[in-house]
Design a protein around this motif. Structure first.
Motif, short mmCIF file in Angstrom:
data_model
loop_
_atom_site.label_atom_id
_atom_site.label_comp_id
_atom_site.label_asym_id
_atom_site.label_seq_id
_atom_site.Cartn_x
_atom_site.Cartn_y
_atom_site.Cartn_z
N ARG A 24 1.20 -1.45 0.36
CA ARG A 24 0.09 0.55 -0.25
C ARG A 24 1.02 1.51 0.28
NH1 ARG A 24 -1.93 -3.12 4.27
NH2 ARG A 24 -1.07 -1.48 5.55
N THR A 25 0.83 1.95 -0.97
CA THR A 25 1.69 3.55 -1.12
C THR A 25 1.07 4.29 -0.47
OG1 THR A 25 2.61 2.16 -2.98
CG2 THR A 25 2.78 4.83 -3.11
N HIS A 26 1.63 5.20 0.18
CA HIS A 26 1.39 6.45 0.80
C HIS A 26 2.45 7.81 0.54
CE1 HIS A 26 -1.09 9.35 2.88
NE2 HIS A 26 0.59 9.80 4.01
N GLY A 27 2.18 8.15 -0.01
CA GLY A 27 3.42 9.55 -0.56
C GLY A 27 4.61 8.95 -1.16
N PRO A 28 5.24 9.00 -0.25
CA PRO A 28 6.92 8.16 -1.34
C PRO A 28 7.59 6.99 -1.01
CG PRO A 28 7.23 9.80 0.71
CD PRO A 28 6.01 9.83 0.47
N ILE A 29 6.00 6.61 -0.12
CA ILE A 29 6.43 4.93 1.60
C ILE A 29 5.87 4.14 0.25
CG2 ILE A 29 6.61 3.43 3.02
CD1 ILE A 29 7.45 6.94 4.28
N THR A 30 6.49 3.44 0.58
CA THR A 30 4.84 1.61 0.20
C THR A 30 5.33 1.10 0.80
OG1 THR A 30 5.30 2.04 -2.61
CG2 THR A 30 4.50 0.02 -1.07
N ARG A 31 4.05 0.15 1.65
CA ARG A 31 4.05 -0.34 2.95
C ARG A 31 4.04 -1.58 2.04
NH1 ARG A 31 3.53 1.04 8.15
NH2 ARG A 31 5.12 1.67 8.93
N LEU A 48 7.98 -3.77 6.41
CA LEU A 48 9.10 -3.49 5.68
C LEU A 48 8.36 -2.40 4.51
CD1 LEU A 48 12.07 -3.62 4.19
CD2 LEU A 48 10.72 -5.41 2.12
N ASP A 49 8.89 -1.53 4.34
CA ASP A 49 8.81 -0.53 3.73
C ASP A 49 10.20 0.30 2.78
OD1 ASP A 49 6.63 0.57 5.59
OD2 ASP A 49 7.58 2.14 6.32
N LEU A 50 8.91 0.68 1.43
CA LEU A 50 10.23 0.57 0.25
C LEU A 50 9.82 2.08 0.05
CD1 LEU A 50 11.86 0.45 -1.68
CD2 LEU A 50 9.71 -0.14 -3.38
N PHE A 51 10.83 3.09 0.34
CA PHE A 51 10.61 4.55 0.21
C PHE A 51 11.51 4.81 -1.33
CE2 PHE A 51 14.36 3.78 3.47
CZ PHE A 51 15.25 4.38 2.89
N ASP A 52 10.88 6.04 -1.43
CA ASP A 52 11.63 6.17 -3.09
C ASP A 52 11.08 7.95 -2.82
OD1 ASP A 52 11.79 7.00 -5.44
OD2 ASP A 52 11.31 5.50 -6.77
N HIS A 212 9.50 -4.27 -9.86
CA HIS A 212 9.95 -3.43 -9.16
C HIS A 212 8.70 -3.40 -8.37
CE1 HIS A 212 9.33 0.59 -8.80
NE2 HIS A 212 9.95 0.75 -7.66
N GLY A 213 9.07 -3.42 -6.86
CA GLY A 213 7.80 -3.50 -6.43
C GLY A 213 7.10 -4.30 -5.84
#
Length: 276
Positions: A24-31, A48-52, A212-213
């Motif tokens: 789930r993406t919120h702004g630059p962070i995908t949980r 785990l958070d993916l930040f971009d 990716h993602g």
């Protein structure tokens, strides 16, 4: 005349991917992982958070943790930090921040330069003997993060290479980069039946195609997995012995019991008030 039938070799059975997500993406962070979904089947890995982020610098607010450890890995750009002793610094691309919260601490961070910053933040549940223990803060610049072939060892060991950070339980956490067409074989250490992978860029076969993602959880097993890069790719991978304790959640905390959570939250509150 009797004909002897040649026996065909048994087909290679790949370790199956049992669940996958794009989070789930919120702004630059995908949980990509949380205790209510993947964290329950992949514990001790619980978030785990993916930040971009691409844009102007910013300062994140101070916030608390207890009962868990966090590992932040910067793949591109740099992040700023404020540790529990109010020491400020910058973590460049390839660097690692390890924060073992124990019974409770406050920290913060942000971005001190404009541009693109990418990476992952992983939360790990601590075992009962450490969840109310002391706070540990460790920062590793890229040169201090050991490497074995295409894998950088962020936590634990891979082959003959080990990170200097002591993991709280049997865990290996790697950042891997492969060129298109390259193959890489991961054999988990003994007892590491938990295994997952999250793709930071590119496309890889494991043998299912992951992009990716994507985050993928593999079936519980000690079997190896072979990765083939279909494009230039980078990903993080975690393996571990299972965390056999409950996940009892607070807003910023994860503990193994309600009493431990109450103790951790009480200590967090006392730090905020400035009491011993």
């Amino acid at each position: 005349m009797t004909l002897a039938l040649a026996k065909s070799p048994l087909p290679h059975l790949a370790r199956a991917i049992v669940r996958r997500t794009r989070g789930r993406t919120h702004g630059p962070i995908t949980r990509l992982m949380s205790p209510s979904d993947f964290g329950e089947i992949l514990k001790p890995f619980v978030f785990l958070d993916l930040f971009d982020h691409e844009g102007p610098p910013f300062n994140g607010p101070l916030h608390p943790h207890s009962g868990i450890a966090t590992l932040t890995y910067v793949a591109e750009g740099s992040v700023s930090y404020i540790d529990p002793d109010n020491v400020r610094g910058t973590l460049p691309a390839g660097g690692v921040e390890w924060m073992q919260a124990g019974r409770g601490m406050w920290h913060g961070g942000g971005l001190d330069k404009a541009g693109r910053t990418r990476g992952f933040q992983l939360w790990i549940a601590l075992p009962p003997e450490l969840e109310l223990g002391p706070t540990i803060s460790i920062y590793q610049v890229p040169e201090e993060v050991p490497q074995n072939g295409p894998a950088r060892v962020l936590l634990g060991s891979y082959g003959s290479v080990s990170n200097a950070i002591a993991p709280p339980s049997p865990i290996s956490y790697l950042a891997v980069r492969l060129k298109a067409g390259e193959r890489w074989h991961y054999k988990p250490p003994a007892g590491h039946t938990v295994l997952w992978v999250a793709i930071a860029s590119g496309v890889v076969s494991a043998p299912d195609e992951l992009r990716h993602g994507d985050l993928a959880a593999f079936e519980p097993s000690s079997a190896a997995v072979e990765f083939e890069a279909l494009t230039d790719t980078e990903f993080v991978l975690g393996s571990a012995a299972p965390h056999t304790h409950d996940l009892v959640l607070g807003y910023y905390s994860v503990h193994t019991s309600r009493q431990a959570l109450r103790d951790g939250e009480a200590h967090i509150a006392s730090i905020r008030k400035g009491t011993p």
